[in-house]
Design a protein around this motif. Structure first.
Motif, PDB file in Angstrom:
ATOM      1  N   ARG A  50       0.828  -1.199   0.000  1.00 18.82           N
ATOM      2  CA  ARG A  50       0.000   0.000   0.000  1.00 18.82           C
ATOM      3  C   ARG A  50       0.869   1.257   0.000  1.00 18.82           C
ATOM      4  N   SER A  51       2.023   1.212   0.647  1.00 18.55           N
ATOM      5  CA  SER A  51       2.887   2.391   0.705  1.00 18.55           C
ATOM      6  C   SER A  51       3.387   2.817  -0.673  1.00 18.55           C
ATOM      7  N   ARG A  52       3.426   1.902  -1.645  1.00 18.51           N
ATOM      8  CA  ARG A  52       3.883   2.222  -3.006  1.00 18.51           C
ATOM      9  C   ARG A  52       2.742   2.230  -4.019  1.00 18.51           C
ATOM     10  N   LEU A  53       1.506   2.072  -3.545  1.00 15.40           N
ATOM     11  CA  LEU A  53       0.376   1.904  -4.453  1.00 15.40           C
ATOM     12  C   LEU A  53       0.146   3.105  -5.362  1.00 15.40           C
ATOM     13  N   ALA A  54       0.227   4.320  -4.855  1.00 14.83           N
ATOM     14  CA  ALA A  54       0.004   5.501  -5.699  1.00 14.83           C
ATOM     15  C   ALA A  54       0.964   5.499  -6.883  1.00 14.83           C
ATOM     16  N   GLU A  55       2.222   5.231  -6.617  1.00 16.72           N
ATOM     17  CA  GLU A  55       3.222   5.174  -7.684  1.00 16.72           C
ATOM     18  C   GLU A  55       2.922   4.037  -8.648  1.00 16.72           C
ATOM     19  N   ARG A  56       2.618   2.864  -8.111  1.00 15.83           N
ATOM     20  CA  ARG A  56       2.386   1.681  -8.946  1.00 15.83           C
ATOM     21  C   ARG A  56       1.114   1.776  -9.783  1.00 15.83           C
ATOM     22  N   LEU A  57       0.135   2.525  -9.314  1.00 15.06           N
ATOM     23  CA  LEU A  57      -1.071   2.726 -10.113  1.00 15.06           C
ATOM     24  C   LEU A  57      -0.766   3.489 -11.392  1.00 15.06           C
ATOM     25  N   SER A  58       0.213   4.372 -11.329  1.00 15.18           N
ATOM     26  CA  SER A  58       0.540   5.162 -12.517  1.00 15.18           C
ATOM     27  C   SER A  58       1.661   4.556 -13.351  1.00 15.18           C
ATOM     28  N   THR A  59       2.623   3.905 -12.730  1.00 14.97           N
ATOM     29  CA  THR A  59       3.765   3.381 -13.497  1.00 14.97           C
ATOM     30  C   THR A  59       3.699   1.879 -13.716  1.00 14.97           C
ATOM     31  N   GLY A  60       2.898   1.168 -12.935  1.00  9.91           N
ATOM     32  CA  GLY A  60       2.889  -0.281 -13.006  1.00  9.91           C
ATOM     33  C   GLY A  60       4.092  -0.865 -12.281  1.00  9.91           C
ATOM     34  N   ILE A  61       4.316  -2.150 -12.489  1.00  6.09           N
ATOM     35  CA  ILE A  61       5.441  -2.866 -11.886  1.00  6.09           C
ATOM     36  C   ILE A  61       6.247  -3.485 -13.017  1.00  6.09           C
ATOM     37  N   GLY A  62       7.563  -3.360 -12.960  1.00  7.78           N
ATOM     38  CA  GLY A  62       8.429  -3.926 -13.980  1.00  7.78           C
ATOM     39  C   GLY A  62       8.371  -5.447 -14.009  1.00  7.78           C
ATOM     40  N   HIS A  63       8.494  -5.989 -15.227  1.00  4.87           N
ATOM     41  CA  HIS A  63       8.371  -7.434 -15.434  1.00  4.87           C
ATOM     42  C   HIS A  63       9.162  -7.808 -16.677  1.00  4.87           C
ATOM     43  N   THR A  64       9.901  -8.890 -16.637  1.00  2.39           N
ATOM     44  CA  THR A  64      10.663  -9.313 -17.799  1.00  2.39           C
ATOM     45  C   THR A  64       9.749  -9.914 -18.868  1.00  2.39           C
ATOM     46  N   VAL A  65      10.072  -9.662 -20.140  1.00  3.47           N
ATOM     47  CA  VAL A  65       9.267 -10.230 -21.223  1.00  3.47           C
ATOM     48  C   VAL A  65       9.381 -11.746 -21.264  1.00  3.47           C
ATOM     49  N   ALA A  66      10.430 -12.296 -20.660  1.00  2.00           N
ATOM     50  CA  ALA A  66      10.619 -13.752 -20.660  1.00  2.00           C
ATOM     51  C   ALA A  66       9.479 -14.483 -19.959  1.00  2.00           C
ATOM     52  N   MET A  67       8.776 -13.823 -19.061  1.00  2.44           N
ATOM     53  CA  MET A  67       7.671 -14.492 -18.363  1.00  2.44           C
ATOM     54  C   MET A  67       6.595 -14.970 -19.330  1.00  2.44           C
ATOM     55  N   MET A  68       6.463 -14.333 -20.479  1.00  2.00           N
ATOM     56  CA  MET A  68       5.468 -14.770 -21.457  1.00  2.00           C
ATOM     57  C   MET A  68       5.929 -16.011 -22.216  1.00  2.00           C
ATOM     58  N   ALA A  69       7.157 -16.451 -21.978  1.00  2.00           N
ATOM     59  CA  ALA A  69       7.657 -17.674 -22.606  1.00  2.00           C
ATOM     60  C   ALA A  69       7.693 -18.838 -21.619  1.00  2.00           C
ATOM     61  N   MET A  70       7.089 -18.664 -20.465  1.00  2.00           N
ATOM     62  CA  MET A  70       7.024 -19.747 -19.477  1.00  2.00           C
ATOM     63  C   MET A  70       5.879 -20.690 -19.826  1.00  2.00           C
TER      64      MET A  70
END
Length: 128
Positions: A50-70
């Motif tokens: 929750r402490s980072r929610l305001a930021e994450r609502l606007s920027t999202g969370i980083g994720h590697t594209v490799a996860m779509m190859a799992m």
């Protein structure tokens, strides 16, 4: 979901996002899951406090594209353009926010995968 600039400040959040921040505080939500479905139909995601929610609502969370190859066994498959280099953002849709009754203190939102600039990830790779 609409495109959103990656540098959006919390005070620039849309009304849905502002309501989510208020609800999370009032409901005692400490962990918010950003969920998406991968190419195999497996629901995956990451969580934000929750402490980072305001930021994450606007920027999202980083994720590697490799996860779509799992695959469904969480084994990385060789897929062109889906290696360990490259980032997408898991950007939540505030309209889908829901507290999780089976997990007190947790909530979830459905999310889109976007490029760091906020544009949809699929379009950049010839997918729709």
């Amino acid at each position: 979901m609409r495109d959103r600039p990656s540098g959006t400040k919390p005070h620039q959040l849309d009304p849905h996002a502002r309501r989510i921040l208020e609800r999370a505080e009032l409901e005692g939500i400490e962990l918010i899951r950003f969920l998406y479905a991968d190419h195999g139909g497996v629901i995956r995601g990451k969580a934000a406090s929750r402490s980072r929610l305001a930021e994450r609502l606007s920027t999202g969370i980083g994720h590697t594209v490799a996860m779509m190859a799992m695959n469904m066994l969480d084994q990385l498959q060789e897929v062109e353009h889906l290696g360990p280099v490259g980032e997408v953002r898991i950007v939540p849709d505030p309209a889908t926010y829901v507290p999780l009754p089976h997990a007190p203190g947790a909530a979830a939102m459905l999310s889109d995968l976007c490029l760091p600039d906020g544009s949809p990830w699929g379009r950049a790779h010839g997918r729709s």
